[in-house]
Structure formats: C-alpha cells, structure tokens
Design a protein around this motif. Structure first.
Motif, PDB file in Angstrom:
ATOM      1  N   ILE A   1       7.731  -8.306  16.823  1.00  0.00           N
ATOM      2  CA  ILE A   1       8.032  -7.263  15.841  1.00  0.00           C
ATOM      3  C   ILE A   1       8.935  -7.887  14.775  1.00  0.00           C
ATOM      4  O   ILE A   1       9.950  -8.514  15.101  1.00  0.00           O
ATOM      5  CB  ILE A   1       8.691  -6.041  16.502  1.00  0.00           C
ATOM      6  N   TYR A   2       8.541  -7.700  13.513  1.00  0.00           N
ATOM      7  CA  TYR A   2       9.222  -8.363  12.407  1.00  0.00           C
ATOM      8  C   TYR A   2       9.562  -7.377  11.297  1.00  0.00           C
ATOM      9  O   TYR A   2       8.892  -6.367  11.128  1.00  0.00           O
ATOM     10  CB  TYR A   2       8.330  -9.468  11.823  1.00  0.00           C
ATOM     11  N   ASP A   3      10.577  -7.723  10.512  1.00  0.00           N
ATOM     12  CA  ASP A   3      10.884  -6.984   9.296  1.00  0.00           C
ATOM     13  C   ASP A   3       9.936  -7.492   8.219  1.00  0.00           C
ATOM     14  O   ASP A   3       9.645  -8.691   8.138  1.00  0.00           O
ATOM     15  CB  ASP A   3      12.323  -7.239   8.853  1.00  0.00           C
ATOM     16  N   GLY A   4       9.440  -6.583   7.408  1.00  0.00           N
ATOM     17  CA  GLY A   4       8.536  -6.965   6.339  1.00  0.00           C
ATOM     18  C   GLY A   4       8.757  -6.114   5.116  1.00  0.00           C
ATOM     19  O   GLY A   4       9.490  -5.124   5.144  1.00  0.00           O
ATOM     20  N   ILE A   5       8.106  -6.513   4.026  1.00  0.00           N
ATOM     21  CA  ILE A   5       8.194  -5.793   2.766  1.00  0.00           C
ATOM     22  C   ILE A   5       6.774  -5.532   2.291  1.00  0.00           C
ATOM     23  O   ILE A   5       5.948  -6.442   2.232  1.00  0.00           O
ATOM     24  CB  ILE A   5       8.967  -6.606   1.718  1.00  0.00           C
ATOM     25  N   VAL A   6       6.487  -4.271   1.953  1.00  0.00           N
ATOM     26  CA  VAL A   6       5.166  -3.900   1.446  1.00  0.00           C
ATOM     27  C   VAL A   6       4.991  -4.539   0.074  1.00  0.00           C
ATOM     28  O   VAL A   6       5.799  -4.328  -0.827  1.00  0.00           O
ATOM     29  CB  VAL A   6       5.011  -2.367   1.370  1.00  0.00           C
ATOM     30  N   THR A   7       3.925  -5.347  -0.077  1.00  0.00           N
ATOM     31  CA  THR A   7       3.695  -6.049  -1.333  1.00  0.00           C
ATOM     32  C   THR A   7       2.539  -5.487  -2.137  1.00  0.00           C
ATOM     33  O   THR A   7       2.480  -5.666  -3.346  1.00  0.00           O
ATOM     34  CB  THR A   7       3.429  -7.545  -1.086  1.00  0.00           C
ATOM     35  N   LYS A   8       1.583  -4.821  -1.459  1.00  0.00           N
ATOM     36  CA  LYS A   8       0.407  -4.326  -2.165  1.00  0.00           C
ATOM     37  C   LYS A   8      -0.177  -3.129  -1.433  1.00  0.00           C
ATOM     38  O   LYS A   8      -0.275  -3.136  -0.214  1.00  0.00           O
ATOM     39  CB  LYS A   8      -0.639  -5.438  -2.232  1.00  0.00           C
ATOM     40  N   LEU A   9      -0.569  -2.115  -2.182  1.00  0.00           N
ATOM     41  CA  LEU A   9      -1.239  -0.932  -1.632  1.00  0.00           C
ATOM     42  C   LEU A   9      -2.719  -1.010  -1.988  1.00  0.00           C
ATOM     43  O   LEU A   9      -3.065  -1.257  -3.145  1.00  0.00           O
ATOM     44  CB  LEU A   9      -0.650   0.346  -2.225  1.00  0.00           C
ATOM     45  N   MET A  10      -3.569  -0.798  -1.005  1.00  0.00           N
ATOM     46  CA  MET A  10      -5.022  -0.784  -1.210  1.00  0.00           C
ATOM     47  C   MET A  10      -5.569   0.488  -0.576  1.00  0.00           C
ATOM     48  O   MET A  10      -4.889   1.123   0.224  1.00  0.00           O
ATOM     49  CB  MET A  10      -5.668  -2.013  -0.557  1.00  0.00           C
ATOM     50  N   ASP A  11      -6.809   0.847  -0.882  1.00  0.00           N
ATOM     51  CA  ASP A  11      -7.415   2.042  -0.290  1.00  0.00           C
ATOM     52  C   ASP A  11      -7.504   1.948   1.226  1.00  0.00           C
ATOM     53  O   ASP A  11      -7.446   2.956   1.918  1.00  0.00           O
ATOM     54  CB  ASP A  11      -8.818   2.275  -0.853  1.00  0.00           C
ATOM     55  N   PHE A  12      -7.657   0.738   1.760  1.00  0.00           N
ATOM     56  CA  PHE A  12      -7.874   0.528   3.192  1.00  0.00           C
ATOM     57  C   PHE A  12      -6.611   0.185   3.968  1.00  0.00           C
ATOM     58  O   PHE A  12      -6.642   0.008   5.174  1.00  0.00           O
ATOM     59  CB  PHE A  12      -8.926  -0.566   3.411  1.00  0.00           C
TER      60      PHE A  12
END
Length: 92
Positions: free
Chosen positions: A32-43
C-alpha cells in the motif's frame, strides 16, 4: 485412454507466490503506497507513486486505478470520486 498432458484430476497445482522485486525501487506486490492522481479518464484514474507529480521521470512509477476500484458504490465518472492532484492510498 489416459491424458498425459497435465496432472491427475485435470487441475493444475496452485501457482507459487511471486518473488519479491529484485529492484528495491520497484513497488512490492500487495503493498500500500501514497500516490497522487495525475490524470482522469473515462475508465479510471492514473496515480503516480512518486513523491510529487513532477518527480524525476526515471524514478516515478505510475499506474491505472480502474473506475470499478474507486469506491464500492457504482460510479460512471471518476471526477465524482477524486480530482487531479488529490493524494490517495493505492494497493499494488
């Protein structure tokens, strides 16, 4: 006639667990890791496991979180759940 192309009973033995990554900079399976959302896509959304969105491209790991894994309730748009730049916890 006896089949000789597999184990008796027709089922294969369970696969052994994958070995740990040989490179310590690689994320471990089930970690389990910390992450940052970089891109939103439909899927779904792409999440960077680097320490910042602009982390060195050679060190940054990025992966897809499918829309079905964003939350338990059905959603059709990732932006209903998360936004670009949000800090999230992800399981590899």
């Amino acid at each position: 006639r006896k089949r000789e192309d597999g184990p008796p009973g027709g089922s294969a033995p369970p696969a052994p667990p994958p070995p740990p990554p040989s490179d310590p900079s690689q994320p471990a399976l089930h970690g389990i890791y910390d992450g940052i959302v970089t891109k939103l896509m439909d899927f779904g959304v792409f999440v960077s496991l680097g320490s910042a969105p602009d982390a060195n491209a050679d060190k940054k790991k990025e992966g897809l979180v499918h829309i079905s894994h964003l939350r338990s309730a059905q959603t059709t748009k990732p932006e209903e759940v998360v936004r670009k730049g949000a800090r999230v916890k992800v399981k590899v």
